[in-house]
Design a protein around this motif. Sequence first.
Motif, mmCIF file in Angstrom:
data_model
loop_
_atom_site.group_PDB
_atom_site.id
_atom_site.type_symbol
_atom_site.label_atom_id
_atom_site.label_comp_id
_atom_site.label_asym_id
_atom_site.label_seq_id
_atom_site.Cartn_x
_atom_site.Cartn_y
_atom_site.Cartn_z
ATOM 1 N N TRP A 62 0.528 -1.148 0.284
ATOM 2 C CA TRP A 62 -0.326 0.022 -0.271
ATOM 3 C C TRP A 62 0.902 1.343 -0.269
ATOM 4 O O TRP A 62 0.734 2.585 -0.296
ATOM 5 C CB TRP A 62 -1.133 -0.178 0.850
ATOM 6 N N ILE A 63 2.115 1.332 0.715
ATOM 7 C CA ILE A 63 3.162 2.423 1.139
ATOM 8 C C ILE A 63 3.357 2.465 -0.007
ATOM 9 O O ILE A 63 4.277 4.064 -0.798
ATOM 10 C CB ILE A 63 3.865 1.808 2.180
ATOM 11 N N LEU A 64 4.047 1.790 -0.745
ATOM 12 C CA LEU A 64 4.429 1.591 -2.123
ATOM 13 C C LEU A 64 3.733 2.107 -3.473
ATOM 14 O O LEU A 64 3.850 3.171 -4.085
ATOM 15 C CB LEU A 64 4.945 0.117 -3.083
ATOM 16 N N ALA A 65 2.443 1.502 -3.726
ATOM 17 C CA ALA A 65 1.204 2.525 -4.195
ATOM 18 C C ALA A 65 1.026 3.998 -4.575
ATOM 19 O O ALA A 65 1.165 4.405 -4.574
ATOM 20 C CB ALA A 65 0.109 1.806 -3.938
ATOM 21 N N PHE A 66 1.315 4.063 -2.524
ATOM 22 C CA PHE A 66 1.695 5.762 -2.533
ATOM 23 C C PHE A 66 2.042 6.332 -3.432
ATOM 24 O O PHE A 66 2.571 7.442 -3.722
ATOM 25 C CB PHE A 66 1.407 6.191 -1.204
ATOM 26 N N ALA A 67 3.746 5.755 -3.233
ATOM 27 C CA ALA A 67 4.866 5.985 -3.079
ATOM 28 C C ALA A 67 4.958 5.981 -5.228
ATOM 29 O O ALA A 67 5.403 7.004 -5.600
ATOM 30 C CB ALA A 67 6.400 5.609 -3.392
ATOM 31 N N ILE A 68 4.245 5.590 -5.861
ATOM 32 C CA ILE A 68 4.300 5.739 -6.894
ATOM 33 C C ILE A 68 3.180 6.887 -7.804
ATOM 34 O O ILE A 68 3.383 7.470 -8.014
ATOM 35 C CB ILE A 68 3.820 4.447 -8.308
ATOM 36 N N TYR A 69 2.069 6.483 -6.706
ATOM 37 C CA TYR A 69 1.228 7.864 -6.723
ATOM 38 C C TYR A 69 1.795 8.811 -6.963
ATOM 39 O O TYR A 69 1.619 10.091 -7.738
ATOM 40 C CB TYR A 69 -0.024 7.622 -5.737
ATOM 41 N N TYR A 70 2.974 9.471 -5.721
ATOM 42 C CA TYR A 70 3.800 10.686 -5.650
ATOM 43 C C TYR A 70 4.806 11.084 -6.549
ATOM 44 O O TYR A 70 4.676 11.744 -6.991
ATOM 45 C CB TYR A 70 4.516 10.892 -3.959
ATOM 46 N N PHE A 71 5.135 9.573 -6.851
ATOM 47 C CA PHE A 71 6.580 10.690 -7.759
ATOM 48 C C PHE A 71 5.514 11.042 -9.586
ATOM 49 O O PHE A 71 6.569 12.223 -10.115
ATOM 50 C CB PHE A 71 6.867 8.537 -8.647
ATOM 51 N N ILE A 72 4.170 10.594 -9.696
ATOM 52 C CA ILE A 72 3.458 11.308 -11.059
ATOM 53 C C ILE A 72 2.544 12.687 -10.452
ATOM 54 O O ILE A 72 2.982 12.939 -11.148
ATOM 55 C CB ILE A 72 2.557 10.333 -11.971
ATOM 56 N N GLY A 73 2.625 12.166 -9.349
ATOM 57 C CA GLY A 73 1.083 13.014 -8.999
ATOM 58 C C GLY A 73 2.198 14.046 -7.723
ATOM 59 O O GLY A 73 1.198 14.671 -6.739
ATOM 60 N N ALA A 74 3.211 14.700 -7.289
ATOM 61 C CA ALA A 74 3.937 14.909 -5.983
ATOM 62 C C ALA A 74 2.941 16.531 -5.929
ATOM 63 O O ALA A 74 1.948 16.750 -4.818
ATOM 64 C CB ALA A 74 5.529 15.046 -6.253
ATOM 65 N N GLN A 75 3.245 17.119 -7.264
ATOM 66 C CA GLN A 75 2.916 18.449 -7.120
ATOM 67 C C GLN A 75 1.416 18.575 -6.559
ATOM 68 O O GLN A 75 0.363 19.408 -5.786
ATOM 69 C CB GLN A 75 2.600 19.158 -8.168
ATOM 70 N N GLN A 76 0.740 17.475 -7.200
ATOM 71 C CA GLN A 76 -0.980 17.581 -6.521
ATOM 72 C C GLN A 76 -0.776 17.236 -5.136
ATOM 73 O O GLN A 76 -1.895 17.721 -4.506
ATOM 74 C CB GLN A 76 -1.487 16.430 -7.692
ATOM 75 N N LEU A 77 -0.480 16.027 -5.069
ATOM 76 C CA LEU A 77 -0.514 15.699 -3.153
ATOM 77 C C LEU A 77 0.245 16.960 -2.456
ATOM 78 O O LEU A 77 -0.745 17.426 -1.438
ATOM 79 C CB LEU A 77 0.179 14.721 -3.566
#
Length: 540
Positions: A327-342
């Motif tokens: 789950w944390i890994l999935a969030f890390a992938i999300y952060y990689f492509i959407g850091a500014q949005q987050l």
Amino acid sequence: MKIPIYRNTTYLLISILVVAAILRVININQPFIDSFSWRQSSTAMMAENFYRRNWNIFYPEVSWDGPGPSYNGREFQTVTYITAFLYTLLGQHDWVGRSVVVLFSLWGIFAFYQLVSRIWDRDRALMSAAILAIFPGNIYLDRSFLPDPAMVALVITSFWMLIAYLQTDRWYYLLLATLFAIWGFLTKLPGLIIGIPMLYTILVVLGHRGLLRPKKLIVIGVAAISILLPVIAYYLWARHLALTYPPYHFAGSGNWLWDSQLREWWQQKYFFPKLYNHIYNWLWTYPIMILVAIGFFLPPHYTLPTQESEEQSSNVAVPVPGMFHWWILAFAIYYFIGAQQLVANPSNLNIVNPAAAALAGNGLMALASFAKRVGGSSSTLALITAILLIISGIGYKQLNKSCYYPWAKDGYELGIALQQITQPSDLVVTIANRGGGDPVAIYYSQRRGWVFPPQRYQGSIGKNRVGWEDKIKDDTLIVLLKDLIILGADWMGIVKYDNNQIAKDNPKLVAYIQKTLELYQETPNWVIYRIPPKIKTTKR
């Protein structure tokens, strides 16, 4: 007579839910003037427009872009539509929307307990649920009028149902998992990241049971396709709305890796300082950060459930110790492509909190186990109680400092004043707290109009994106204001300049407003101008 463990568990779980409810209804009547006033006011507008204008759930509409229609490309309106329905019974009140979110969050805690108990054990499930109940970021987000808590609750429920299906082979669990996943992903798209730990869990559980066979995988694959098709269809529709209707707004657009250059993100250290600021100051706080670190590196040691209903081979719980790591890994992938949005819209960070709560619960269990070996059961209870109180105390302090503070109070009061002096058909232009973009004043005026500067605008400067966060020259702002006047603006309300960055940065704009518009009402915190009919060169 000895009380069975499941009865004790039930009482403890009820106690956790009661505490969670109490923490989330504190100041439930607060207007949308706290840290997320911007997002909450915009969300509230969509509920209001369902209630007062159009009940079609596929046409979410805001009030901050003129007389309308101002449909937005948004997530499926689960929270706002339920709220609008409740308005018909209870009236339009801010606490109604907040309460809908609170109820979703309480269900989410219950479903989270069920999820953890199926892959770990009841002790860790109770500990994880207790931490999620007092998680500072969750306490705040779970009483904010936003779709994120509902999405998290729904995808957790889907995950719980999926694991129940994998462990029991009962088809209705798979059906429920599919329905809740559709609803959750529609409610907010970032819930899709849960698909990665779901896939890991499918492989582990079916592999452990010797059922990793084509027939089983085809059934699950059909369910996955059944989930994705309506989600894709809906967001294509949302994209169509965003391209068709002003203000041409598609939620979440513009903040992704493909919208920028990777070099630009590296220059900003990939937004990690901002992410750390959110996590440290309010979302987790440092006690939970420490527990997450402990739980991340120490695997759970537990005894699997032995209830009679789980004695058959098809019903035996299968350990999935690394699920929350994925789950944390999935969030890390999300952060990689959407850091500014987050980091720009930190309510989106809510999707990682259940995984953090589970790892923190595992970390607390590890500390409790050590305390029991050293000092016995009494030491264990004292340690758990002390840590939970520390988390609650620090979280409450930080939330009061940064989240609950009424940042947009002046904009709220400005909106109330506009409501009192304007007619229902009047159009207003507002510059609220912290500069342009915050629609709080328009929402509480119960009028339609424009935030200033408008985000997307078609006028004499053309159909271009005007970013709320961008600095715009005085001359351009004056042109924008003139065009809004031509389009029919009747009033302009401005939060006083000390709390208004746009006014601070643009003295020529302020001078133009003071010279051209008629001062109608002024207080130490805000000022209202009437737009004279003689300068409206074009009828509405």
